[in-house]
Design an enzyme around this catalytic site. Structure first.
Site, short mmCIF file in Angstrom:
data_model
loop_
_atom_site.label_atom_id
_atom_site.label_comp_id
_atom_site.label_asym_id
_atom_site.label_seq_id
_atom_site.Cartn_x
_atom_site.Cartn_y
_atom_site.Cartn_z
N HIS A 140 15.62 51.62 49.03
CA HIS A 140 16.88 51.50 48.31
C HIS A 140 17.01 52.42 47.11
O HIS A 140 18.08 52.92 46.80
CB HIS A 140 17.00 50.04 47.84
CG HIS A 140 18.23 49.75 47.04
ND1 HIS A 140 19.49 49.95 47.56
CD2 HIS A 140 18.40 49.30 45.78
CE1 HIS A 140 20.38 49.60 46.64
NE2 HIS A 140 19.75 49.24 45.55
N ARG A 185 12.82 42.38 43.06
CA ARG A 185 12.94 42.92 44.42
C ARG A 185 11.61 43.16 45.12
O ARG A 185 11.47 42.86 46.29
CB ARG A 185 13.69 44.23 44.33
CG ARG A 185 15.08 44.00 43.88
CD ARG A 185 15.82 45.27 43.67
NE ARG A 185 17.19 44.91 43.38
CZ ARG A 185 18.15 45.76 43.07
NH1 ARG A 185 17.87 47.05 42.99
NH2 ARG A 185 19.36 45.36 42.84
N HIS A 221 14.50 47.21 48.86
CA HIS A 221 15.44 46.12 48.53
C HIS A 221 15.29 45.01 49.57
O HIS A 221 15.34 45.27 50.76
CB HIS A 221 16.87 46.66 48.53
CG HIS A 221 17.80 45.77 47.80
ND1 HIS A 221 18.13 44.51 48.24
CD2 HIS A 221 18.46 45.94 46.63
CE1 HIS A 221 18.96 43.95 47.37
NE2 HIS A 221 19.18 44.80 46.39
C1 LIG Z 1 23.98 50.53 48.41
C2 LIG Z 1 23.54 50.65 46.99
C3 LIG Z 1 23.94 49.71 46.06
C4 LIG Z 1 23.53 49.80 44.73
N1 LIG Z 1 23.93 48.84 43.85
C5 LIG Z 1 23.55 48.94 42.56
C6 LIG Z 1 23.97 47.96 41.61
O1 LIG Z 1 24.68 46.99 41.94
N2 LIG Z 1 23.59 48.10 40.33
C7 LIG Z 1 22.83 49.15 39.92
O2 LIG Z 1 22.54 49.24 38.73
N3 LIG Z 1 22.43 50.09 40.80
C8 LIG Z 1 22.77 50.02 42.10
N4 LIG Z 1 22.35 50.98 42.98
C9 LIG Z 1 21.64 52.17 42.49
C10 LIG Z 1 22.63 53.14 41.86
O3 LIG Z 1 23.82 53.15 42.60
C11 LIG Z 1 22.12 54.57 41.82
O4 LIG Z 1 20.82 54.60 41.34
C12 LIG Z 1 22.98 55.41 40.88
O5 LIG Z 1 24.32 55.27 41.21
C13 LIG Z 1 22.58 56.86 40.89
O6 LIG Z 1 23.49 57.59 40.11
P1 LIG Z 1 23.26 59.11 39.78
O7 LIG Z 1 24.40 59.53 38.93
O8 LIG Z 1 21.91 59.31 39.24
O9 LIG Z 1 23.29 59.88 41.18
P2 LIG Z 1 24.33 59.89 42.39
O10 LIG Z 1 25.44 58.94 42.24
O11 LIG Z 1 23.52 59.83 43.62
O12 LIG Z 1 25.00 61.32 42.30
C14 LIG Z 1 24.35 62.49 42.66
C15 LIG Z 1 25.32 63.63 42.48
O13 LIG Z 1 24.61 64.84 42.56
C16 LIG Z 1 25.26 65.74 43.42
N5 LIG Z 1 24.21 66.61 43.96
C17 LIG Z 1 22.97 66.28 44.40
N6 LIG Z 1 22.29 67.36 44.76
C18 LIG Z 1 23.08 68.42 44.51
C19 LIG Z 1 22.95 69.81 44.67
N7 LIG Z 1 21.84 70.36 45.15
N8 LIG Z 1 23.99 70.60 44.33
C20 LIG Z 1 25.14 70.07 43.84
N9 LIG Z 1 25.32 68.75 43.66
C21 LIG Z 1 24.30 67.95 44.00
C22 LIG Z 1 25.99 64.88 44.41
O14 LIG Z 1 27.08 65.59 44.95
C23 LIG Z 1 26.42 63.73 43.52
O15 LIG Z 1 27.61 64.10 42.86
C24 LIG Z 1 22.73 50.88 44.32
C25 LIG Z 1 22.32 51.83 45.24
C26 LIG Z 1 22.69 51.70 46.58
C27 LIG Z 1 22.13 52.67 47.57
#
Ligand SMILES: Cc1cc2nc3c(=O)[nH]c(=O)nc-3n(C[C@H](O)[C@H](O)[C@H](O)COP(=O)(O)OP(=O)(O)OC[C@H]3O[C@@H](n4cnc5c(N)ncnc54)[C@H](O)[C@@H]3O)c2cc1C
Ligand code: SF4
Ligand code: FES
Lengths: 248, 667
Positions: free
Chosen positions: B430, B338, B267
């Protein structure tokens, strides 16, 4: 800068716990948690148990970090979580007292880590709008005044950290609960269910062992997201209205 | 090598999903109650999936290592979520969102999946509004939009700078409702340690209760993983500190393929590193590039003087500044994607134009925006001839309304006031586009194992556009998996519940236990953190913003040596049958040490530059990335058995029938 830390160490909920003294060297650009990381690194190098504390985002948004710093939840800076506090706000020679959030409804897990699952159960009791996936109408069919949406957002900014509870002499969760009730209740989508929501959330809050609110406003003063106590007044009104209606 | 089938349904692109959806076998409500589904993760993808499964009547067990579902890393997303609503009437459409995403991903994603994503994007906004997500509104009460990089329309919905938080709270509340209703059993502070396979299908997991250290066996008809990305393999990243690859990696160890692991996103706008105690990097949302202008001094002497503190940025006149993005990419300017913006910043700093003491920072300047907004605000108020001070006050107020919390965060961390002096920013890891290989149904190559959200590889190709991860997570969880899971479960309606005491479960539990005891018994001298930092250096230096064959070869040797050292010398305090955060870190880092190697292999294999994967050998004279479509229009899906077997690459050929492969140009 050189600092003396007095850190609460407690093996488990039933252990009495005690303060442990550590001398640390810190840089003013470090965050408070980075300062603890450095101390933990030293402890591990000495084959000792590091200090357990909760953290994750380190950006003030996940609500994981939770500690009393010199008697204040999240430390001396208003509107700031512990993870966003930087060492430039301390000075050479300072004594810093670090303790867990203490409340009847938050049991200590280890050192600075406490169990805040009671918050989840308050939400499970009613902190939602009942709409199943796929049942929604087009987003723009419900216009919402900018101000209204904005005040809902103000309340929705709560990160569920529990500082309000730790700050409250009664260990009350009113600010947390009121923030959720306001976030949803202010919006037209959430009005329909408001009675049921406030009644069940408040009932659950009492069941969890949180204390009564006696309007000391310590919660607002310590809330890192500056959630306003007007939400509490709003919840009281909504609760009263709902109780009257449910008595009919 | 196998050729993998993405199972994209036939028919015209715009009709595939609708037609397919109506042919997916359904599971009758009375049967749903008899089917158990395990969901791992409660981020946007996991929480939305678990809630939707619960609503449909499945019997759901949901796991998260966090203390509450609401703390998942999704909470930290700032900028917004895309949707092809075309509320602004600026020419947006499902097709345009599809096209932008394919192009933004540098033509390395699967057309069918991306089109479906664009289609359901509009439903997501409706769903979230209904849940009470307080999106930004215009004065007329309608939903407001902003622009993100790599596109020329305004299709990003947002809730101040806390969009991820509000979307996650929406999904968390929907999940909480199901927990309250008893359709979902929530296991907080439970970490999935392994998948349990029965007859070649995923039928359960071994979980560790993090409070007690006890291992638990949980069976189900299928397992859905939504465990997030692996950006923390670099140690320093914008991801939350606890994000890790372990769940996905354990699946790989059971035979799932890891797809395009070298596709990582850097990023461009993050707060630069300040010291070696640094634990993480903080993102300054991409939305800032709507109004912030990126620049470095035109002359090296000025950059040098600034680095030494002899000059300040405000001393430099307009003509002494190089707004290099506007210069190099006039069509998109500061809003290039990006990968392009990040590389440009690296080039500027590598050439000696960096502006902080380490030389690794460029400016993001809001002075022009403050002027512009101030003037227009004064005009709206009827003041046709405002003085400079009025303009500044009004302009700052508008900028505060738009980005207030980001400015505040910046000031908290750096101690500088970005209203007065430009922000300093530098690229940081990122997001990870790579992830578990899944087909159109979001099923991995292991039957009964599904992967959603950032932990799969599906939609973003070699580069993700801003505000598209939130969209994908919620699309997968609310609108895709509730249907596609039927393809697997409809065959299982007569399969009775699985016993978690069978031989397969007992053996899996014992394997996990042995592994943990093995780690505890190393009793070496270095902390887990020490190894993680070293790993991060290797990855950032050789498999970061720029890569080359020689460096990657070296990195592979280094990472193997580091792994060996880890298993000889790591020290973990405490015991394994107790609350032990250091042990948690240790097994996560041990998985990163393998994941890192596969990323390096993948980067080495891909002899082209595309999206976030920039191989220095493959660039144009102007330094732009050069793809090699003839040789690399495929998904590389890696099979990894153990550390002593050479990983095998399988391929899924990518077919582009609806867009023409072009050199990406933002000029
Ligand atoms: C600072 C930041 C800002 C961002 N801003 C944006 C934005 O504005 N717009 C956008 O579209 N994207 C954005 N992103 C990207 C986006 O936030 C993420 O890609 C997205 O939220 C990922 O969601 P997810 O549900 O896949 O995983 P996550 O939200 O990472 O959730 C993972 C889950 O899995 C669980 N977990 C993992 N491993 C295990 C395990 N072994 N056992 C049990 N539980 C486990 C964790 O407890 C958690 O509940 C941003 C990312 C960052 C870092
Ligand atoms: S109201 Fe404030 S102090 Fe209480 S949980 Fe929410 S953010 Fe924390
Ligand atoms: S660590 Fe997330 S709020 Fe402090």
């Amino acid at each position: 800068m050189k600092l003396t830390l007095h850190v609460w160490r407690q093996k488990a909920a039933n252990d009495p716990g005690t303060f442990e003294k550590h001398n640390v060297e810190a840089d003013e650009h470090m965050s408070f948690l980075e300062m603890l990381d450095v101390l933990n690194q030293t402890l591990i190098e000495q084959k000792k148990e590091p200090i357990a504390f909760e953290h994750d985002c380190r950006e003030g948004i996940c609500g994981a970090c939770s500690m009393m710093i010199n008697g204040r939840p999240h430390g001396p800076l208003n509107g700031t979580t512990a993870c966003q506090l930087h060492m430039r706000h301390f000075k050479d020679g300072d004594q810093i007292w670090i303790e867990p959030f203490r409340a009847k409804a938050f049991k200590v897990v280890r050192d600075l880590v406490v169990d805040r699952s009671s918050f989840d159960r308050i939400i499970q009791a009613g902190g939602f709008i009942s709409v199943n996936t796929g049942q929604a109408v087009d987003g723009n069919t419900i216009p919402i005044e900018k101000e209204r949406s904005s005040s809902s957002m103000d309340a929705a900014a709560c990160i569920g950290c529990g500082a309000c509870v730790a700050a409250c002499p009664n260990g009350s969760a009113m600010l947390f609960t009121a923030a959720k009730a306001a976030h949803l209740g202010i919006l037209p989508q959430g009005e329909v269910e408001e009675d049921r929501r406030v009644l069940s959330m408040v009932t659950q809050m009492d069941k969890e062992g949180f204390g009564r609110c006696s309007n000391t406003y310590a919660c607002e003063a310590e809330c890192p997201k500056e959630i306003s106590v007007t939400n509490i007044a709003r919840l009281n009104r909504a609760y009263l209205k709902a109780s009257l209606r449910s008595d009919l | 090598m196998k050729i993998l089938d993405g199972k994209v349904p036939p028919g015209p692109i715009a009709e595939k999903w609708e037609n397919y959806k109506s042919t997916i076998p359904l599971v009758a409500p009375n049967n749903k109650r008899r089917l158990d589904v395990i969901v791992i993760g409660t981020g946007l993808a996991g929480a939305s999936a678990a809630a939707s499964f619960g609503e449909l009547g499945y019997n759901v067990k949901c796991f998260s290592f966090h203390d509450s579902p609401r703390r998942a890393h999704s909470i930290a997303a700032q900028g917004g979520i895309n949707a092809a609503k075309n509320y602004q009437n600026d020419g947006d459409s499902v097709h345009r969102l599809f096209y932008d995403t394919i192009k933004g991903g540098d033509y390395r994603s699967r057309e069918g999946n991306v089109h479906r994503l664009a289609e359901v994007s509009t439903n997501i906004i409706d769903q979230c509004v209904a849940q009470g997500v307080p999106f930004a509104r215009e004065y007329g009460g309608l939903l407001e939009n902003r622009s993100f990089g790599g596109v020329q329309v305004s299709r990003t919905f947002y809730a101040r700078g806390q969009t991820g938080q509000q979307l996650l709270l929406g999904a968390y509340q929907a999940l909480s409702r199901q927990i309250g209703l008893g359709t979902v059993d929530m296991y907080n502070r439970h970490e999935m340690m392994d998948i349990v396979m029965v007859d070649g299908k995923a039928r359960g997991i071994i979980a560790r209760n993090l409070l007690t250290g006890k291992l638990e066996r949980h069976s189900a008809h299928c397992v859905v993983m939504a465990t997030g990305g692996y950006g923390n393999v670099y140690y320093l990243s914008t991801n939350a500190m606890l994000c890790n690859v372990s769940a996905a990696w354990r699946a790989v160890r059971q035979g799932a393929y890891m797809a395009n692991p070298c596709f990582t996103q850097i990023h461009p706008t993050c707060i630069p590193v300040s010291g070696d105690y640094q634990s993480k990097l903080t993102l300054m949302s991409e939305s800032l590039r709507n109004d912030g202008r990126v620049w470095v001094p035109k002359r090296k002497e000025d950059a040098e003087a600034i680095r030494q503190g002899k000059k300040s940025p405000n001393d430099l006149k307009e003509e002494d500044r190089d707004y290099y993005l506007e210069r190099r990419y006039p069509a998109f300017g500061n809003l290039v994607p990006r990968d392009v913006a990040s590389r440009a910043a690296k080039v500027a700093c590598d050439e000696g134009f960096g502006v902080n003491p380490t030389g690794l920072a460029v400016y993001l300047d809001f002075a022009a925006a403050i002027q512009r907004y101030g003037l227009s605000e004064a005009n709206t108020q009827g003041n046709k001839n405002p003085d400079a001070e009025t303009i500044r006050i009004l302009g700052e107020a508008k900028v505060e309304e738009l980005y207030g919390n980001l400015f505040e965060m910046y000031e908290k961390i750096t101690g500088d006031n970005p209203y007065k002096t430009p922000m300093m920013i530098y690229p940081a890891i990122h997001y990870t586009m790579g992830g578990l290989w899944v087909d159109y149904n979001l099923e991995t190559n292991i039957p009964g194992l599904f992967a959603l959200g950032e932990c799969n590889f599906s939609d973003h190709g070699a580069n993700r556009l801003g505000a598209s991860a939130l969209m994908q997570g919620l699309a997968d969880g609310y609108f895709v998996i509730p249907y596609t899971i039927g393809t697997f479960l409809s065959n299982d309606i007569r399969t009775s519940r699985f016993s978690a005491d069978s031989e397969a479960f007992m053996a899996a539990e014992k394997a996990v236990d042995d592994r943990l005891k093995g780690l505890m018994n190393i009793k070496g001298n270095q902390s887990v953190e020490t190894f993680h930092r070293k790993l991060g250096h290797i990855m950032w230096n050789y498999c970061g913003m720029a890569r080359n064959a020689e460096g990657l070869e070296k990195a592979r040797t280094l990472i193997r040596a580091l792994r060996e050292e880890f298993y000889k010398d790591v020290f973990i305090p405490g015991t394994d049958n107790d609350f032990n955060p250091e042990l948690e870190k240790a097994y996560r880092v041990s998985d990163f040490l393998e994941m890192g190697e596969i990323m390096i292999l993948d980067a080495y294999n891909r002899n082209e530059s595309c999206g976030g994967h920039f191989r220095e050998e493959y660039q144009s004279e102007e330094g732009e990335a050069q793809r090699n479509d003839d040789a690399y229009t495929y998904v590389a899906a890696w099979e990894w058995k153990d550390t002593s077997t050479e990983p095998v690459m399988h391929k899924e050929e990518l077919k582009f029938e609806n867009v023409e492969l072009k050199t990406r140009s933002y000029k």
